[in-house]
Write an enzyme that holds these catalytic residues in place. Structure first.
Site, PDB file in Angstrom:
ATOM      1  CE  LYS A 116      -6.766-115.477 -35.450  1.00  0.00           C
ATOM      2  NZ  LYS A 116      -6.292-116.373 -36.510  1.00  0.00           N
ATOM      3  CE  LYS A 158     -12.409-117.316 -28.115  1.00  0.00           C
ATOM      4  NZ  LYS A 158     -12.548-118.419 -29.079  1.00  0.00           N
ATOM      5  N   GLY A 164      -4.555-118.441 -31.174  1.00  0.00           N
ATOM      6  CA  GLY A 164      -3.647-119.325 -30.465  1.00  0.00           C
ATOM      7  C   GLY A 164      -3.600-119.059 -28.971  1.00  0.00           C
ATOM      8  CE  LYS A 201     -23.103-120.417 -22.441  1.00  0.00           C
ATOM      9  NZ  LYS A 201     -23.850-119.800 -21.334  1.00  0.00           N
ATOM     10  CB  ILE A 203     -17.073-124.115 -25.005  1.00  0.00           C
ATOM     11  CG1 ILE A 203     -17.767-123.333 -26.143  1.00  0.00           C
ATOM     12  CG2 ILE A 203     -17.489-125.576 -24.986  1.00  0.00           C
ATOM     13  CD1 ILE A 203     -19.262-123.346 -26.134  1.00  0.00           C
ATOM     14  CE  LYS A 237      -2.526-127.264 -31.371  1.00  0.00           C
ATOM     15  NZ  LYS A 237      -2.553-126.905 -32.801  1.00  0.00           N
ATOM     16  CD  GLU A 275      -6.657-123.780 -34.229  1.00  0.00           C
ATOM     17  OE1 GLU A 275      -5.426-123.930 -34.207  1.00  0.00           O
ATOM     18  OE2 GLU A 275      -7.252-122.971 -33.463  1.00  0.00           O
ATOM     19  NE  ARG A 292       0.986-122.536 -37.903  1.00  0.00           N
ATOM     20  CZ  ARG A 292       0.034-122.095 -37.099  1.00  0.00           C
ATOM     21  NH1 ARG A 292      -0.606-120.998 -37.391  1.00  0.00           N
ATOM     22  NH2 ARG A 292      -0.300-122.782 -36.007  1.00  0.00           N
ATOM     23  CB  VAL A 295       4.104-128.466 -35.071  1.00  0.00           C
ATOM     24  CG1 VAL A 295       4.914-129.577 -34.413  1.00  0.00           C
ATOM     25  CG2 VAL A 295       4.792-127.119 -34.897  1.00  0.00           C
TER      26      VAL A 295
HETATM   27  C1  MV4 Z   1     -12.585-120.698 -26.549  1.00  0.00           C
HETATM   28  C2  MV4 Z   1     -12.675-121.514 -25.415  1.00  0.00           C
HETATM   29  C3  MV4 Z   1     -13.913-121.678 -24.839  1.00  0.00           C
HETATM   30  N1  MV4 Z   1     -14.988-121.071 -25.364  1.00  0.00           N
HETATM   31  N2  MV4 Z   1     -13.677-120.104 -27.039  1.00  0.00           N
HETATM   32  C4  MV4 Z   1      -7.829-120.980 -27.053  1.00  0.00           C
HETATM   33  C5  MV4 Z   1      -7.057-120.777 -28.291  1.00  0.00           C
HETATM   34  C6  MV4 Z   1      -7.873-119.922 -29.166  1.00  0.00           C
HETATM   35  N3  MV4 Z   1      -7.766-120.355 -30.511  1.00  0.00           N
HETATM   36  C7  MV4 Z   1      -9.263-120.083 -28.656  1.00  0.00           C
HETATM   37  N4  MV4 Z   1      -9.180-120.772 -27.410  1.00  0.00           N
HETATM   38  C8  MV4 Z   1     -10.301-121.058 -26.712  1.00  0.00           C
HETATM   39  N5  MV4 Z   1     -11.436-120.483 -27.181  1.00  0.00           N
HETATM   40  C9  MV4 Z   1     -14.857-120.290 -26.435  1.00  0.00           C
HETATM   41  N6  MV4 Z   1     -15.937-119.686 -26.919  1.00  0.00           N
HETATM   42  C10 MV4 Z   1     -11.523-122.121 -24.932  1.00  0.00           C
HETATM   43  C11 MV4 Z   1     -10.324-121.881 -25.582  1.00  0.00           C
HETATM   44  C12 MV4 Z   1      -9.219-122.554 -24.995  1.00  0.00           C
HETATM   45  C13 MV4 Z   1      -8.560-123.574 -25.668  1.00  0.00           C
HETATM   46  C14 MV4 Z   1      -8.934-123.941 -26.943  1.00  0.00           C
HETATM   47  C15 MV4 Z   1      -8.268-124.936 -27.606  1.00  0.00           C
HETATM   48  C16 MV4 Z   1      -7.240-125.583 -26.993  1.00  0.00           C
HETATM   49  C17 MV4 Z   1      -6.843-125.241 -25.727  1.00  0.00           C
HETATM   50  C18 MV4 Z   1      -7.498-124.230 -25.051  1.00  0.00           C
HETATM   51  C19 MV4 Z   1      -7.080-123.885 -23.775  1.00  0.00           C
HETATM   52  C20 MV4 Z   1      -7.726-122.893 -23.124  1.00  0.00           C
HETATM   53  C21 MV4 Z   1      -8.783-122.208 -23.726  1.00  0.00           C
END
Ligand code: MV4
Length: 458
Positions: A116, A158, A164, A201, A203, A237, A275, A292, A295
């Site tokens: 990532k 992260k 995911g 940061k 969000i 989801k 995404e 990939r 779903v």
């Molecule tokens: C974030 C975020 C807020 N700020 N990144 C969750 C899955 C992974 N792909 C990244 N995710 C997130 N990254 C930043 N900078 C919040 C999430 C996140 C989230 C993102 C998509 C769908 C559901 C989520 C649930 C919790 C946190």
């Protein structure tokens, strides 16, 4: 075109791939575990070969056995579906070295997106908007504090190898950042054998919007519009829709263009999903790319009229994309509800068992993608999704009406399912208004409204 394809998966996606192959005149072989011997894919494929006992580590994840079957059955290609080996670059390489086409991107493309931190830097260079954050990985506490100071709290740590939702920790001040930094590192080291982390940061309550793309071997990439996947609970989801009620036509155009740019930056081949996080002010950022079929690909199929599985197969066989972006027209509105064998009243605990009565919905604009049938015993060894209900109608309002009607018709007895919860979601003010984010389900559960609602029905 291929003569025979091996399907290295199970459940609804294995059946979905069999259906596409049948219509294309391609023979199919499924591999299956002992737990799936009575499954529909095993019955409906031209050939089925048992590769081991129920646990996936002893069957669906065993590369050598799957390759042996591919060789014995003389297949031309392998479709990995989603999960299991679908995003394993090593598997893709083994397939290719055995002269079997892997239906998906190259191992190199998978690796570029699998890390990532690398994906983030690649996107930044390509001019795709990314969340403000560190330049590459952060390897010390002091560096993390320095980056956080520049970004201002809240921030999120992260794991490079995560995705995911795994290996992430948010932080709201210096002490919690120090804790988050070490916790994310330790968790990532344990889970992925790679403790690298980076900072972004944070969000707060973003929307999760993803764009379906298709790329061919000749540098052409198109997108099939976006899906709103914000209706999730603990990164699972529950409902997806296309188009997103949160995008203006201008924002939709910008996000579609950004997704195509992202795919072109790595010369992407096959079906993929870019995404994005969407903030409250309409700002959006690249989050990750899934290499990939997903779903929820079905909602994009319904609005685009394009069979994504057939497209994957044609791309893998070396065909050029038959459309330019202009020739792709998105029409109407599609909603998918995931039906899981889970008890929503018991914190969504998986409840596998035998389906004693089964009557799926039908009628205009209704599609059910499922491998289950009356009398089917759901094995406890795999994920709990047993069906996807997809509706398509000219407008969002009509799609919601069709979705409610179809859920009402959907009779499954013998096991609890997420159907009552889907019905509840469709009745919430936030969903009706198309105004929901990734934090909605948690807020709803805290409020207790689902538990308080009167049991529906007879
Ligand atoms: C974030 C975020 C807020 N700020 N990144 C969750 C899955 C992974 N792909 C990244 N995710 C997130 N990254 C930043 N900078 C919040 C999430 C996140 C989230 C993102 C998509 C769908 C559901 C989520 C649930 C919790 C946190």
């Amino acid at each position: 075109m291929f003569n025979k394809i091996l399907i290295a998966n199970r459940g609804e996606i294995a059946l979905r791939i069999i259906r596409a192959c049948k219509e294309m005149g391609i023979k199919t072989v499924v591999v299956y575990s002992k737990a799936d011997e009575d499954s529909l894919p095993v019955r409906l494929a031209d050939q089925a070969v048992c590769i081991g006992p129920a646990p996936a580590t002893q069957s669906y994840l065993l590369i050598e056995r799957i390759i042996s079957v591919a060789e014995i059955c003389d297949v031309d290609a392998i479709h990995p579906g989603y999960g299991f080996l679908a995003e394993n670059p090593h598997f893709a390489e083994i397939c290719e070295s055995c002269g079997v086409t892997f239906i998906g991107p190259t191992a190199q493309q998978m690796r570029a997106m699998g890390d990532k931190a690398v994906a983030r830097e690649t996107m930044k260079k390509a001019g795709v908007p990314v969340t403000p954050g560190s330049n590459g990985v952060v390897d010390t506490e002091d560096k993390a504090l320095e980056v956080a100071y520049k970004l201002k709290y809240p921030v999120i740590v992260k794991a490079s190898a995560g995705g995911g939702g795994r290996g992430m920790r948010e932080a709201h001040n210096d002490p919690s950042l120090i804790q988050a930094f070490h916790a994310a590192k330790t968790e990532a080291e344990r889970a992925f054998g790679n403790g690298e982390v980076y900072l972004e940061k944070f969000i707060v309550n973003p929307k999760h919007i993803e764009v379906q793309i298709l790329g061919d071997n000749y540098g052409n990439v198109v997108h099939l519009g976006e899906r709103d996947c914000s209706m999730q609970r603990r990164h699972q989801k529950l409902l997806e829709e296309s188009p997103s009620p949160s995008l203006s036509p201008l924002l939709r155009k910008k996000m579609g263009d950004a997704a195509v740019k992202a795919a072109k930056a790595v010369g992407y081949r096959g079906a993929g999903t870019v995404e994005f996080l969407l903030g409250p002010g309409g700002e959006f950022y690249f989050m990750e790319m899934n290499t990939r079929v997903q779903v929820e690909h079905t909602v994009s199929e319904m609005v685009s009229g394009i069979d994504i599985i057939k497209a994957q197969i044609r791309i893998a066989a070396g065909e050029k994309l038959p459309w330019t972006q202009k020739q792709i027209s998105l029409s109407g509105h599609a909603i998918e509800c995931r039906i899981n064998a889970e008890n929503p009243h018991m914190n969504f605990a998986p409840c596998p068992g035998r389906i004693s009565f089964y009557a799926p919905p039908g009628g205009f604009g209704v599609r059910v993608d499922s491998h289950v049938y009356c009398g089917y015993q759901i094995p406890p060894h795999y994920d709990s999704m047993i069906s996807k209900l997809i509706v398509h109608a000219p407008t969002r309002q009509e799609a919601i009406a069709a979705c409610k009607r179809a859920l009402d018709e959907y009779l499954i007895e013998g096991i609890p399912t997420t159907i009552p919860f889907e019905q509840y979601l469709l009745e919430t003010k936030e969903f009706k208004e198309g105004n929901y984010d990734t934090g909605l389900i948690e807020r709803l559960m805290k409020g207790g409204a689902f538990e308080r609602q009167k049991p529906k029905g007879k």
